[in-house]
Design an enzyme around this catalytic site. Sequence first.
Site, short mmCIF file in Angstrom:
data_model
loop_
_atom_site.label_atom_id
_atom_site.label_comp_id
_atom_site.label_asym_id
_atom_site.label_seq_id
_atom_site.Cartn_x
_atom_site.Cartn_y
_atom_site.Cartn_z
N ASP A 127 0.86 -1.18 0.00
CA ASP A 127 0.00 0.00 0.00
C ASP A 127 0.90 1.22 0.00
O ASP A 127 1.67 1.45 0.94
CB ASP A 127 -0.89 -0.03 1.25
N ASP A 141 -2.97 2.45 -6.06
CA ASP A 141 -1.87 2.53 -5.09
C ASP A 141 -1.70 1.30 -4.21
O ASP A 141 -0.98 1.34 -3.21
CB ASP A 141 -2.03 3.77 -4.21
N GLU A 142 -2.34 0.19 -4.57
CA GLU A 142 -2.16 -1.01 -3.75
C GLU A 142 -2.42 -2.26 -4.57
O GLU A 142 -3.04 -2.23 -5.63
CB GLU A 142 -3.08 -0.99 -2.53
#
Length: 363
Positions: A11, A101-102
Site C-alpha cells: 500500500d 496505489d495497492e
Amino acid sequence: MKKEKIYLHYDMDAFFAAIEQRDNRELRGKPIAIGHGVVTTASYEARKYGVKSAMPTVQAKRLCPNLIVVSLRKGVYFEEGRRIQGLIKKVLKKCEFTSVDEGYIDITEFIWNKNIRLDKRDEILKIERFIKKFKKYIYDNSRLTCSVGIGFSKISAKIASDIDKPNGYFIFRNREHFLDYIYNKELGIIPGIGRKTREVLKLFNITNVFQLYEIEKNELIRRFGESKGEYLYNSVRGLHSSEINTDRKRQSYGHEVTFHQEENDILALHAELKKQSERLSSKLIENNEFAKTVTIKIRYSNFVTHTRSKTLKSATNDVNGIYKAALENLEFFEKKDEVRLIGVQLSSILKSNVVQLSFDDLK
C-alpha cells in the site's frame, strides 16, 4: 507436505500527497491535504492533527491551521500508479492490483525452494529480506514509500499492511498469530466490514472481533444472508477463497460509426475503416497488446446487419495490418444497398511477451 501460500499486500503511503511532496520540495515535511472543498487524502504530517479523507477542507483547516491545500492532479497520480504497477510486473508474475496505489502479490515461489525445506525462523528471515528488497526497488524507482503486509491469505496480508504505517512492514507468521492479533480488536480492522455493517452488528451487541468469531456460521447466514454471512464468518478467521487474479484480460476492442446520411461511396467507407483502424491500433499499442482477429460490422439502410471476421496468421497491433484485414472483410460483401453503419472490432487479444526479470537481480 503442501506448502501454504504466502501473500504480500503493498500500500503506497499517502500516495497522492506523497507525489505532491516529492514533486514540490516546498511541501516536504509540511501538513498538506489534496482536494477542493473536501479532503481526498492528507499527508502524514496533517493526519497527526486529525485531518482525514472525506473531511471538509474548512474543518481540516480548523484542526490544522497551517494546512496547505493542494489541487487534485488525478491524471498525474494515476499515471504514476500505472508506472509503479509496470515496475512490479517486470519482476513479479503473480500480481493483482486492486487500485492505483495497492495490490497483492503471491510470493510463495520466492520463499519456498523445491529442494530446501525451511524451518519457520529461516522462512521469516527470507520473507524479511524479500520485503526489504521489494520496498527498496519501489523507492529507488519512484522516490515513494510503501507499507507491506504478509499473510497466509489476501485478507490477512491486507490487514498486516495497515499495522506498521508509514513505510513499515508486518508479518503474520501463521493463522494462530493472526487470530491472536485481531481477537480483541474492534471490527473496523477487518476490510469489508464498514460503518453500516458495524451499525447493524451493534444491534446484536457485536462490536469486537472475538464477539463475531464466537458466532456459528449458520447463525450468521441466517441473520445476514448467505453471501454476507459467509464473509463475516471467514474474514475474522483470515480466510479468503480467491486466488491472485494475475491479469483481467480485455476480450476485445471495437469502434463503429452511424452515418448521418446513408453512405454509398466506397472510398468514404475505406476512409472510415482507416480512421477506425488507426484508433484501435493506438489503443493496442498503448496497452502493449496485439489482436489476432479483425471483424467488420456493416448495417445497410434497410437495417439488415452483417459481420465478417478474418483471423490473422500472427497477432498484430500495426495499423496497416488491421486496415488491410478490414478491407478484405469489406470486399466480401456485395454492394447491394447504402450503408448506415460500419464498425471494426479486434478480438483474440494477446499481451506482449514481457521478459520476466529475476527478482534476485534487482539492485
